[in-house]
Design an enzyme around this catalytic site. Structure first.
Site, PDB file in Angstrom:
ATOM      1  N   ASP A 126       2.532   5.783  -6.786  1.00 56.18           N
ATOM      2  CA  ASP A 126       3.780   5.741  -6.011  1.00 56.18           C
ATOM      3  C   ASP A 126       5.044   5.786  -6.854  1.00 56.18           C
ATOM      4  OD1 ASP A 126       1.909   3.581  -4.015  1.00 56.18           O
ATOM      5  OD2 ASP A 126       2.655   5.540  -3.373  1.00 56.18           O
TER       6      ASP A 126
ATOM      7  N   HIS B 170       0.863  -1.193   0.000  1.00 57.12           N
ATOM      8  CA  HIS B 170       0.000   0.000   0.000  1.00 57.12           C
ATOM      9  C   HIS B 170       0.896   1.239   0.000  1.00 57.12           C
ATOM     10  CE1 HIS B 170      -3.408   2.523   0.635  1.00 57.12           C
ATOM     11  NE2 HIS B 170      -3.706   2.245   1.881  1.00 57.12           N
TER      12      HIS B 170
ATOM     13  N   HIS C 230      -2.266  -2.297  -9.571  1.00 51.06           N
ATOM     14  CA  HIS C 230      -3.266  -1.653  -8.705  1.00 51.06           C
ATOM     15  C   HIS C 230      -4.519  -2.525  -8.664  1.00 51.06           C
ATOM     16  CE1 HIS C 230      -5.887   1.362  -6.918  1.00 51.06           C
ATOM     17  NE2 HIS C 230      -4.792   2.019  -6.602  1.00 51.06           N
TER      18      HIS C 230
HETATM   19  C1  SDX Z   1      -1.492   2.177  -3.300  1.00 53.20           C
HETATM   20  O1  SDX Z   1      -6.137   0.670  -3.289  1.00 53.20           O
HETATM   21  C2  SDX Z   1      -5.696   1.881  -3.469  1.00 53.20           C
HETATM   22  O2  SDX Z   1      -6.393   2.753  -3.932  1.00 53.20           O
HETATM   23  C3  SDX Z   1      -4.276   2.128  -3.019  1.00 53.20           C
HETATM   24  C4  SDX Z   1      -3.654   3.445  -3.434  1.00 53.20           C
HETATM   25  C5  SDX Z   1      -4.298   4.618  -2.743  1.00 53.20           C
HETATM   26  O3  SDX Z   1      -4.212   5.723  -3.277  1.00 53.20           O
HETATM   27  O4  SDX Z   1      -4.765   4.430  -1.591  1.00 53.20           O
HETATM   28  O5  SDX Z   1      -3.766   3.604  -4.834  1.00 53.20           O
HETATM   29  C6  SDX Z   1      -2.172   3.478  -3.063  1.00 53.20           C
HETATM   30  O6  SDX Z   1      -1.404   1.399  -2.401  1.00 53.20           O
HETATM   31  C7  SDX Z   1      -1.021   1.848  -4.695  1.00 53.20           C
HETATM   32  C8  SDX Z   1      -0.423   0.407  -4.789  1.00 53.20           C
HETATM   33  C9  SDX Z   1       0.978   0.443  -4.229  1.00 53.20           C
HETATM   34  N1  SDX Z   1       1.548  -0.915  -4.144  1.00 53.20           N
HETATM   35  C10 SDX Z   1       2.528  -1.305  -4.972  1.00 53.20           C
HETATM   36  O7  SDX Z   1       2.986  -0.628  -5.896  1.00 53.20           O
HETATM   37  C11 SDX Z   1       3.091  -2.679  -4.644  1.00 53.20           C
HETATM   38  C12 SDX Z   1       3.235  -3.519  -5.921  1.00 53.20           C
HETATM   39  N2  SDX Z   1       1.923  -3.840  -6.400  1.00 53.20           N
HETATM   40  C13 SDX Z   1       1.338  -5.123  -6.084  1.00 53.20           C
HETATM   41  O8  SDX Z   1       1.619  -5.525  -4.783  1.00 53.20           O
HETATM   42  C14 SDX Z   1      -0.117  -5.212  -6.510  1.00 53.20           C
HETATM   43  O9  SDX Z   1      -0.204  -4.703  -7.767  1.00 53.20           O
HETATM   44  C15 SDX Z   1      -1.193  -4.584  -5.631  1.00 53.20           C
HETATM   45  C16 SDX Z   1      -1.110  -5.036  -4.222  1.00 53.20           C
HETATM   46  C17 SDX Z   1      -1.097  -3.107  -5.683  1.00 53.20           C
HETATM   47  C18 SDX Z   1      -2.542  -5.013  -6.188  1.00 53.20           C
HETATM   48  O10 SDX Z   1      -2.566  -6.379  -6.148  1.00 53.20           O
HETATM   49  P1  SDX Z   1      -3.887  -7.256  -6.378  1.00 53.20           P
HETATM   50  O11 SDX Z   1      -4.990  -6.446  -6.956  1.00 53.20           O
HETATM   51  O12 SDX Z   1      -4.171  -8.018  -5.135  1.00 53.20           O
HETATM   52  O13 SDX Z   1      -3.443  -8.226  -7.536  1.00 53.20           O
HETATM   53  P2  SDX Z   1      -2.581  -9.543  -7.303  1.00 53.20           P
HETATM   54  O14 SDX Z   1      -1.523  -9.324  -6.239  1.00 53.20           O
HETATM   55  O15 SDX Z   1      -3.532 -10.675  -7.123  1.00 53.20           O
HETATM   56  O16 SDX Z   1      -1.810  -9.657  -8.690  1.00 53.20           O
HETATM   57  C19 SDX Z   1      -2.400 -10.274  -9.829  1.00 53.20           C
HETATM   58  C20 SDX Z   1      -1.214 -10.841 -10.616  1.00 53.20           C
HETATM   59  C21 SDX Z   1      -0.327 -11.755  -9.757  1.00 53.20           C
HETATM   60  O17 SDX Z   1       0.292 -12.668 -10.636  1.00 53.20           O
HETATM   61  P3  SDX Z   1      -0.327 -14.197 -10.713  1.00 53.20           P
HETATM   62  O18 SDX Z   1      -0.228 -14.767  -9.317  1.00 53.20           O
HETATM   63  O19 SDX Z   1      -1.767 -14.028 -11.199  1.00 53.20           O
HETATM   64  O20 SDX Z   1       0.578 -14.882 -11.730  1.00 53.20           O
HETATM   65  O21 SDX Z   1      -0.362  -9.769 -11.029  1.00 53.20           O
HETATM   66  C22 SDX Z   1       0.919  -9.910 -10.424  1.00 53.20           C
HETATM   67  C23 SDX Z   1       0.734 -10.841  -9.241  1.00 53.20           C
HETATM   68  O22 SDX Z   1       1.951 -11.516  -8.939  1.00 53.20           O
HETATM   69  N3  SDX Z   1       1.353  -8.592  -9.964  1.00 53.20           N
HETATM   70  C24 SDX Z   1       2.587  -8.116 -10.100  1.00 53.20           C
HETATM   71  C25 SDX Z   1       2.553  -6.821  -9.545  1.00 53.20           C
HETATM   72  N4  SDX Z   1       1.319  -6.571  -9.091  1.00 53.20           N
HETATM   73  C26 SDX Z   1       0.578  -7.670  -9.349  1.00 53.20           C
HETATM   74  N5  SDX Z   1       3.710  -8.670 -10.618  1.00 53.20           N
HETATM   75  C27 SDX Z   1       4.837  -7.887 -10.580  1.00 53.20           C
HETATM   76  N6  SDX Z   1       4.873  -6.636 -10.051  1.00 53.20           N
HETATM   77  C28 SDX Z   1       3.760  -6.068  -9.533  1.00 53.20           C
HETATM   78  N7  SDX Z   1       3.806  -4.836  -9.022  1.00 53.20           N
END
Ligand code: SDX
Length: 375
Positions: free
Chosen positions: A312, A223, A262
């Protein structure tokens, strides 16, 4: 969508509509809007205090209202002696997010909100005024043994924070870049930290407890902590070529690229990215940090178009170019998102129902109890 359908999708309440709110729309195809105002208009034509006022009172201020609001926030910058005593006891090695959470919890103890919440608006203004002072006071004390004062000619939270952190008049374009970042980070619907705040508020707890809980949620690298982690990723490469090679390797190893992806935004991307990227480019477009950032962004666009850069990714380099220590990136997120959290706390209070969902039971079937002496 039912819980079981959502669970089949990805868990984490993905796709589940968990309540009503009038504050923000995001990811619905009509862009990011705060109370109906497009983020592009707010980020390009307003200052953060206008948005804080909008989130607190559900309407934009006129010039007189803005002036009065800013003066009220300025009047709330001082730390009490008791709060200074608490902050001075927090070691230098402490994660700054835990420092911020401690300060907010301490405000709940030292400057409690009335049980009927009749002074909630005063407490929101107290939080807006004091949070930059908390971080800067602790920073100068633990690193330099110095107790700063809270006097400043800076009328904005953005300018005041930069001045107190760096103890010099901030450059105008740093203030403008920080204003933009604070506006972009202010509100984002039912994100994890905001939903945490609402859940806490729904029990009729106090505003400081709800904000302290939200800070705990924001701390995580999935997050709010992602802006600090994104800086670590960008700085780990010493050339564009090395970045391309390194990111490809991380993708092959199924590692998370911080600052990308996201829950709500997919192929359409996070509208905040382009807005903060403009400032990152303005402040450091010729630097290796920016060139590496853009190379990573382009590679992800090509290899993982469904994982767009979120708010971010370019916030990291923009803060870096302003000379802000990486460990303070997420605390800045707090200084902004406190306005969104408090908007949701007020909205929850106005039409409250205890937030208490159910779980889908996957545990053992009923079984016979065996006393300890027979086990
Ligand atoms: C913020 O919700 C909000 O509005 C938050 C926010 C706000 O203003 O409040 O926007 C602020 O928190 C932005 C997000 C910041 N976090 C990151 O940048 C961390 C990296 N991102 C990931 O952790 C991820 O993208 C999330 C947590 C943000 C979202 O994840 P989801 O929706 O739970 O999706 P998921 O983890 O189930 O991913 C789906 C697939 C997976 O691969 P498979 O298992 O299906 O093969 O996509 C992949 C994930 O491994 N994946 C990524 C990735 N994000 C998802 N792979 C590589 N790098 C990434 N960043």
């Amino acid at each position: 969508m039912s819980m079981s359908e959502a669970k089949k999708k990805t868990g984490g309440l993905a796709g589940v509509v968990a309540g009503e709110s009038a504050i923000c729309t995001c990811g619905l195809g009509n862009g990011l809007n705060y109370y109906g105002y497009a983020i592009e208009d707010l980020a390009n034509h307003a200052e953060f205090e206008e948005i804080a006022f909008l989130l607190q009172y559900a309407q934009l201020p006129n010039s007189k209202e803005l002036e009065e609001y800013k003066n009220k926030i300025i009047a709330q910058r001082e730390l009490s002696e008791n709060l200074k005593t608490i902050l001075k006891a927090i070691p230098k090695e402490t994660h700054p997010m835990n420092l911020m959470q401690t300060a907010v919890a301490a405000l709940g103890a030292l400057e409690a909100e009335k049980e009927d919440f009749s002074n909630q608006d005063e407490k929101i203004i107290r939080l807006l005024g004091i949070l930059p002072s908390v971080l800067c006071y602790w920073h100068h004390f633990v690193h330099f043994g110095k107790e700063i004062d809270f006097n400043s000619n800076q009328k904005s939270i953005a300018g005041y924070f930069l001045e107190k952190l760096q103890e010099q008049d901030p450059k105008e374009d740093f203030i403008k870049a920080m204003q933009c970042s604070l506006i972009l980070y202010a509100e984002h619907e039912f994100n994890a930290s905001t939903f945490t705040a609402r859940t806490c508020a729904s029990t009729k707890s106090d505003i400081f407890s709800a904000v302290a809980a939200a800070i705990g949620a924001l701390r995580g690298p999935l997050h709010g902590g992602a802006n600090e982690a994104a800086m670590g990723l960008i700085e780990s490469f010493s050339s564009v070529e090395e970045a391309i090679e390194g990111v490809n390797r991380k993708l092959e190893n199924k590692e998370l690229l911080m600052g990308f992806g996201h829950r709500v935004y997919g192929l359409g991307g996070d509208p905040r990215n382009a807005l903060i990227k403009v400032w990152s480019k303005h402040l450091g477009g010729e630097t290796l940090i920016f060139k590496v950032s853009e190379a990573i962004e382009n590679l992800m666009k090509e290899k993982k178009p469904n994982l767009p850069p979120n708010a971010d990714f370019y916030s990291a380099s923009a803060y870096h170019f302003m000379g802000i220590p990486t460990a303070y990136f997420t605390p800045i997120f707090i200084m902004s998102r406190v306005s969104g959290w408090c908007a949701h706390i007020k909205e929850q209070r106005a039409n409250n129902k205890l937030i208490r969902p159910s779980s889908e039971y996957i545990g053992p079937s009923p079984r016979k109890f065996i006393k300890i002496q027979d086990r």
